[in-house]
Design an enzyme around this catalytic site. Structure first.
Site, short mmCIF file in Angstrom:
data_model
loop_
_atom_site.label_atom_id
_atom_site.label_comp_id
_atom_site.label_asym_id
_atom_site.label_seq_id
_atom_site.Cartn_x
_atom_site.Cartn_y
_atom_site.Cartn_z
N ARG A 161 0.82 -1.24 0.00
CA ARG A 161 0.00 0.00 0.00
C ARG A 161 0.85 1.28 0.00
O ARG A 161 0.40 2.31 0.50
CB ARG A 161 -0.95 0.04 1.20
N SER A 233 -10.75 -1.14 3.52
CA SER A 233 -9.92 -1.26 4.73
C SER A 233 -9.56 0.14 5.23
O SER A 233 -8.96 0.91 4.49
CB SER A 233 -8.61 -1.97 4.41
N GLU A 328 -4.96 3.17 6.40
CA GLU A 328 -4.76 3.07 4.95
C GLU A 328 -5.45 4.27 4.29
O GLU A 328 -5.01 4.78 3.26
CB GLU A 328 -5.38 1.76 4.45
N1 EPU Z 1 -10.25 -11.37 10.47
C1 EPU Z 1 -10.88 -11.43 11.70
N2 EPU Z 1 -11.87 -10.53 11.96
C2 EPU Z 1 -12.25 -9.59 11.06
C3 EPU Z 1 -11.60 -9.53 9.82
C4 EPU Z 1 -10.59 -10.42 9.53
O1 EPU Z 1 -10.58 -12.27 12.51
O2 EPU Z 1 -13.17 -8.83 11.39
C5 EPU Z 1 -9.21 -12.36 10.13
C6 EPU Z 1 -9.76 -13.39 9.14
O3 EPU Z 1 -10.37 -14.45 9.78
C7 EPU Z 1 -8.52 -13.84 8.42
C8 EPU Z 1 -7.63 -12.61 8.45
O4 EPU Z 1 -8.16 -11.75 9.45
O5 EPU Z 1 -7.85 -14.85 9.14
C9 EPU Z 1 -7.54 -11.90 7.13
O6 EPU Z 1 -8.84 -11.46 6.71
P1 EPU Z 1 -9.17 -11.16 5.18
O7 EPU Z 1 -8.80 -12.31 4.34
O8 EPU Z 1 -10.57 -10.67 5.13
O9 EPU Z 1 -8.16 -10.03 4.77
P2 EPU Z 1 -7.69 -8.72 5.52
O10 EPU Z 1 -6.29 -8.88 5.94
O11 EPU Z 1 -8.69 -8.37 6.55
C10 EPU Z 1 -6.73 -7.63 3.31
C11 EPU Z 1 -6.81 -6.30 2.59
C12 EPU Z 1 -8.14 -6.18 1.86
C13 EPU Z 1 -8.24 -7.31 0.87
C14 EPU Z 1 -8.15 -8.65 1.65
C15 EPU Z 1 -8.14 -9.84 0.73
C16 EPU Z 1 -5.47 -4.79 3.91
C17 EPU Z 1 -5.48 -3.65 4.87
N3 EPU Z 1 -6.67 -5.23 3.55
O12 EPU Z 1 -7.76 -7.63 4.32
O13 EPU Z 1 -8.10 -4.94 1.14
O14 EPU Z 1 -9.46 -7.26 0.16
O15 EPU Z 1 -6.90 -8.68 2.39
O16 EPU Z 1 -6.92 -9.91 0.09
O17 EPU Z 1 -4.41 -5.25 3.51
C18 EPU Z 1 -8.77 -2.66 1.01
O18 EPU Z 1 -7.59 -2.38 0.96
O19 EPU Z 1 -9.68 -1.77 0.98
C19 EPU Z 1 -9.16 -4.06 1.17
C20 EPU Z 1 -10.44 -4.43 1.36
#
Ligand code: EPU
Length: 332
Positions: A161, A233, A328
């Protein structure tokens, strides 16, 4: 070129904040931008789809937005294609175009809100792919003197990012075009979470199936900004040291994590959920019930309302885990 004075930006930011700019300029060609730069009222803010901005109040200056909307193949070999895309193309329209034409590299980035220009500034990413993996060149205009400058991928200094346009050269160059290098040979990336399973369910790793799977997963977790104002995010996933990670793992053996340059990446959504904030509100601002990384405007929230919630969440994560979250979203 369209110039609007004292213009509402309510439909130019996905939080739906009804704030105004002294002037809003939509420019359609690089010559139009060069002309507009002469005598422009400062400060200047460049926006794309407004999907990563939080306005804290009216903007007392000029907002610049590109409407360059062309997609053009400029080079092709047996296995790769170079595509020059206008900064104002809606990101997901470009992804859809690639899917139809059989070009690989951006399918995992389906349905990310925003426009092509901003995607190169923010280095958008999802499901194991990032914009930087397919960006060849970013073609820009210098706001100070109207000169043209091309940045190679390496010159953009991409990281999670991050790019030179958000850091060293922040606010100095307007993106006009991005040149992508895409593969004509299938290169499915299915390693992330539930993606592979969903793609198999749809019949295997074609471009159309991967796109459909990503859209389905996103729809199930992320709120539609047209229905509920949000900026995806709100926080970045923090990268912490081994020692910090061990301390968290001691108390929470189930903590999810990913290796990352410089340490271990822990999902901010998971950290926030553990503080108890998921689904909770502070006035008209709330932590989204299905994904704690996302802050939403339940209706009528100001930038200050969203910031108050963000600051409270950051303080509570800090107190519970000793980890400092960074945003972000960019505060304006
Ligand atoms: N998780 C939780 N609780 C929550 C959300 C997530 O426990 O409320 C845990 C999930 O269970 C999982 C882990 O966190 O084990 C990762 O969750 P997820 O796959 O949803 O991805 P993320 O890390 O929360 C990132 C990006 C997203 C992108 C997703 C999928 C960042 C800040 N965010 O989210 O990007 O869509 O991966 O690749 O890196 C964005 O930038 O606007 C965005 C949505």
């Amino acid at each position: 070129m369209t110039i609007r004075d004292n213009c509402s930006l309510a439909d130019r930011n996905t939080f739906g904040m009804d704030i105004r700019a002294d002037s809003l300029i939509d420019w359609a060609t690089t010559d139009e931008l060069k002309n507009a730069l002469q005598g422009i009222k400062k400060p200047v803010l460049m926006i794309g789809g407004g999907s990563n901005l939080l306005f804290m109040g009216d903007f007392r200056g000029t907002v610049l937005h590109s409407t360059i909307s062309t997609i053009e193949i400029i080079g092709s070999t047996d296995d790769r294609v170079h595509v020059k895309v206008g900064a104002g193309v809606v990101w997901d329209d470009f992804v859809a175009w690639c899917t139809v034409n059989g070009f690989w590299g951006v399918e995992n980035l389906s349905a990310i809100p925003g426009e092509v220009g901003a995607s190169a500034v923010q280095n958008i990413g999802a499901y194991g792919a990032e914009a930087k993996d397919v960006i060849d060149t970013v073609q820009t205009i210098c706001l100070a003197d109207g000169s043209e400058r091309d940045f190679s991928n390496a010159e953009c200094r991409y990281a999670y990012r991050q790019s030179i346009f958000k850091n060293e050269l922040k606010g100095q160059y307007a993106v006009a075009y991005v040149i992508y290098s895409l593969s004509k040979v299938p290169q499915p990336k299915l390693g992330y979470g539930a993606l592979e399973q969903e793609v198999e369910r749809l019949g295997g790793p074609t471009l159309a199936n991967i796109r459909q799977a990503v859209i389905a997963i996103r729809d199930s977790k992320l709120p539609d900004p047209k229905v509920l104002g949000n900026a995806g995010s709100f926080f970045m996933n923090p990268v912490i040291s081994e020692a910090e990670f061990d301390a968290v793992k001691n108390s929470y053996p189930d903590v999810p994590s990913y290796p990352a340059p410089g340490g271990i990446k822990v999902p901010a959504g998971w950290l926030i959920e553990k503080t108890g904030w998921k689904g909770c509100s502070l006035g008209p601002a709330a932590v989204y019930e299905k994904q704690a990384l996302v802050l939403v405007n339940k209706g009528g929230a100001t930038g200050a309302d969203i910031k108050r919630l963000a600051d409270t969440v950051i303080a509570d994560v800090k107190e519970k885990f000793g980890i400092t979250l960074s945003t972000e979203v960019n505060y304006i």
